[in-house]
Design an enzyme around this catalytic site. Structure first.
Site, mmCIF file in Angstrom:
data_model
loop_
_atom_site.group_PDB
_atom_site.id
_atom_site.type_symbol
_atom_site.label_atom_id
_atom_site.label_comp_id
_atom_site.label_asym_id
_atom_site.label_seq_id
_atom_site.Cartn_x
_atom_site.Cartn_y
_atom_site.Cartn_z
ATOM 1 N N LYS A 227 54.242 22.936 -2.781
ATOM 2 C CA LYS A 227 53.376 23.113 -1.602
ATOM 3 C C LYS A 227 51.937 22.762 -1.970
ATOM 4 O O LYS A 227 51.346 23.371 -2.855
ATOM 5 C CB LYS A 227 53.460 24.555 -1.111
ATOM 6 C CG LYS A 227 52.465 24.906 -0.003
ATOM 7 C CD LYS A 227 52.464 26.406 0.276
ATOM 8 C CE LYS A 227 51.277 26.814 1.136
ATOM 9 N NZ LYS A 227 51.208 28.283 1.318
ATOM 10 N N ASP A 232 43.487 26.741 2.847
ATOM 11 C CA ASP A 232 44.154 27.302 4.026
ATOM 12 C C ASP A 232 43.203 28.234 4.755
ATOM 13 O O ASP A 232 43.000 29.375 4.349
ATOM 14 C CB ASP A 232 45.423 28.051 3.609
ATOM 15 C CG ASP A 232 46.181 28.611 4.809
ATOM 16 O OD1 ASP A 232 45.905 28.157 5.942
ATOM 17 O OD2 ASP A 232 47.039 29.478 4.608
ATOM 18 N N LYS A 239 42.150 33.070 9.198
ATOM 19 C CA LYS A 239 42.148 34.224 8.304
ATOM 20 C C LYS A 239 40.781 34.909 8.341
ATOM 21 O O LYS A 239 39.757 34.265 8.592
ATOM 22 C CB LYS A 239 42.408 33.769 6.862
ATOM 23 C CG LYS A 239 43.759 33.165 6.572
ATOM 24 C CD LYS A 239 43.816 32.721 5.121
ATOM 25 C CE LYS A 239 45.125 32.023 4.787
ATOM 26 N NZ LYS A 239 46.257 32.965 4.710
ATOM 27 N N ASP A 250 45.993 27.735 -2.760
ATOM 28 C CA ASP A 250 47.183 27.568 -1.932
ATOM 29 C C ASP A 250 47.909 26.260 -2.224
ATOM 30 O O ASP A 250 48.946 25.992 -1.634
ATOM 31 C CB ASP A 250 46.823 27.654 -0.445
ATOM 32 C CG ASP A 250 47.941 28.266 0.386
ATOM 33 O OD1 ASP A 250 48.787 28.972 -0.195
ATOM 34 O OD2 ASP A 250 47.979 28.029 1.607
ATOM 35 N N ASP A 309 49.027 30.125 10.594
ATOM 36 C CA ASP A 309 48.829 30.510 9.204
ATOM 37 C C ASP A 309 50.141 30.545 8.429
ATOM 38 O O ASP A 309 50.154 30.840 7.243
ATOM 39 C CB ASP A 309 48.137 31.878 9.133
ATOM 40 C CG ASP A 309 47.542 32.169 7.775
ATOM 41 O OD1 ASP A 309 47.326 31.207 7.011
ATOM 42 O OD2 ASP A 309 47.285 33.346 7.471
ATOM 43 N N GLU A 311 51.875 27.857 7.716
ATOM 44 C CA GLU A 311 51.921 26.394 7.690
ATOM 45 C C GLU A 311 52.659 25.831 6.481
ATOM 46 O O GLU A 311 53.198 24.732 6.526
ATOM 47 C CB GLU A 311 50.502 25.818 7.753
ATOM 48 C CG GLU A 311 49.753 25.727 6.423
ATOM 49 C CD GLU A 311 49.500 27.071 5.759
ATOM 50 O OE1 GLU A 311 49.409 27.101 4.525
ATOM 51 O OE2 GLU A 311 49.403 28.098 6.460
ATOM 52 N N ARG A 313 55.458 26.587 5.049
ATOM 53 C CA ARG A 313 56.890 26.352 5.257
ATOM 54 C C ARG A 313 57.138 25.112 6.108
ATOM 55 O O ARG A 313 58.182 24.468 5.988
ATOM 56 C CB ARG A 313 57.534 27.591 5.882
ATOM 57 C CG ARG A 313 57.043 27.947 7.267
ATOM 58 C CD ARG A 313 57.332 29.375 7.653
ATOM 59 N NE ARG A 313 56.497 30.316 6.898
ATOM 60 C CZ ARG A 313 56.581 31.632 7.014
ATOM 61 N NH1 ARG A 313 57.446 32.178 7.837
ATOM 62 N NH2 ARG A 313 55.803 32.407 6.306
#
Length: 460
Positions: A227, A232, A239, A250, A309, A311, A313
């Protein structure tokens, strides 16, 4: 900059300072056997044989005594504190080989000082080993761990999708691998969820799918996915500031995937490697994807966005689909996917999800063997109904605030057909507090476990 390879050298009897290893159960006997001046010096320094303790001994050429948990079974970390604190020089473990502690010796000398005022560099602390055959692999593991740490520690302002691409290109150049990068219209058409997640970013940080191919076509195909969310914000479901503070990490899954690819290629493991890194920034702008949007995935499934949030996956799903098109015999993904995994297992234990018991057992055993533990979590199918959607094939978020790591893994499993062994590692990629050999900041958690499993699986 210190060259990692010079920190671990064969012991050919060259001059070196002695490191005496003592554990708590053997401390009294060791102390009683020492001359008065050494005994007095150790007592004055408060040395009691406890783990990570160190005392300098006034021998003719000074030496040191180190406390370890168990002299008969050294851990990778028992010499790491000494490697951090001893002065420049060459050392050997007196009376025994350092064994697995060589890795901690190397990792204890990691520094991330890219943004600090330049000072005179500290000289290397070199360890001699009586097992020269293991030097190359230990150095390679340390180098790959340093790569993961450096990538994760780099601020998002200096590491976006383009920089991840550059890191992959450098890796490909080093080992003669081939790189293909999908972006722009081709990305939007072929990988719609990757494109949607990265759509709000400025053009210089545009989304892309990075693919690396390496190895002999006759060997079994291994797909490794990481990933690569370089920052993010949470998207429109933004967030809070406290939640964004560590979001430079991330892309930790991508860093792990690159680190594992490096280990595979450096060792010339007999596999056909397919590395995939969906690289995006989940930003906020008028082009951002929205809660309630329905995205079409690469494999045709439609996904209702319950929360922007969630995202990671989404981009992993398109990458999984691409990987499966090449019919791999094994599929591994790394992702800093859920806070729920951290709530369940804390920062040190990556959550392992797998659709194959043999694969899961191999990873767990490997993690235990190399002190890089994992903890298996269930792909509990009754929870799949939490991802149901009234308007799409599946939702990207559960409709209940429980079991978040499980439902995220179940979402990914929708894109992995039965029959392909698959492991998903939900890792933190970060240490909130320092431990010997493991400084605060980015770290590789699950990397060595995956590598050890692959070696066992492919006969190296």
């Amino acid at each position: 900059m210190i060259e990692i390879a010079q920190l671990l050298q064969p012991d050919r009897g060259q001059p070196a300072r002695s490191l005496h290893l003592v554990d708590k159960k053997g401390f009294e006997a060791w102390l009683a056997s020492q001359p008065t001046k050494i005994r007095d010096s150790a007592i004055a320094q408060g040395f009691k044989g406890e783990g990570y303790q160190l005392a300098i001994l006034p021998e003719e050429s000074w030496s040191a005594v180190l406390g370890v948990a168990n002299v008969e079974e050294l851990s990778p970390w028992c010499l790491a504190k000494a490697a951090e604190t001893l002065p420049e020089g060459t050392y050997r473990a007196a009376g025994q080989g350092p064994g697995p502690a060589t890795l901690g010796w190397l990792l204890g000398q990691y520094r991330y000082d890219r943004y600090k005022e330049k000072k005179s560099p500290q000289g290397p602390r070199i360890l001699l080993t009586d097992d020269p055959a293991r030097i190359e692999e230990t150095v390679t593991i340390a180098e790959s761990t340093f790569l993961v740490r450096d990538l994760v520690n780099t601020p998002a302002g200096d590491l976006g999708p383009e920089e991840l691409e550059i890191a992959a290109l450098a890796l490909a150049d080093s080992f003669g691998a081939k790189i293909r990068v999908v972006r722009d219209h081709e990305l939007k058409e072929g990988y719609p969820m990757i494109a949607a997640v990265g759509a709000a970013a400025i053009p210089e940080r545009a989304p892309r799918l990075i693919e690396l191919h390496w190895g002999d076509q006759r060997h079994p195909r291994l797909a490794v996915i990481g990933k690569g969310v370089c920052f993010d914000s949470g998207g429109l479901d933004i967030k809070p500031s406290s939640g964004m503070r560590l979001m430079k990490k991330d892309m930790g899954g991508a860093a792990h995937a690159l680190g594992l690819a490096r280990l595979i290629m450096k060792a010339n493991l007999p596999v056909r490697l397919h590395l995939l890194v969906p690289a995006v920034e989940n930003a906020v702008s008028g082009a951002a994807f929205r809660p309630g949007d329905i995205l079409k995935s690469r494999n045709g499934l439609t996904v209702e966005v319950g929360n922007t949030d969630a995202e990671g996956r989404l981009i992993l799903a398109d990458a999984l689909t691409r990987a499966l098109e090449e019919k791999p015999t094994l599929l591994i993904d790394f992702a800093t996917l859920t806070g729920a995994a951290r709530v369940a297992l804390g920062p040190d234990l990556p959550a392992l999800f797998a659709n194959d018991d043999t694969l899961a057992d191999g990873l767990l055993a490997a993690g235990t063997q190399v002190s890089d533990p994992l903890w298996r979590m269930p792909l509990w199918q009754p929870y799949a109904e939490m991802l149901s959607s009234d308007v799409a094939d599946i939702g990207n978020m559960a409709d209940a605030p429980m079991g978040g790591a499980v439902t995220a893994a179940l979402f990914l499993q929708k894109f992995v057909p039965a029959g392909t062994p698959w492991a998903h590692l939900d890792t933190f990629a970060w240490r909130s507090s320092a431990k010997p050999g493991r400084p605060k900041g980015g770290d590789a958690l699950g990397l060595r476990a995956a590598w050890e499993m692959l070696k066992a699986r492919h006969g190296k």
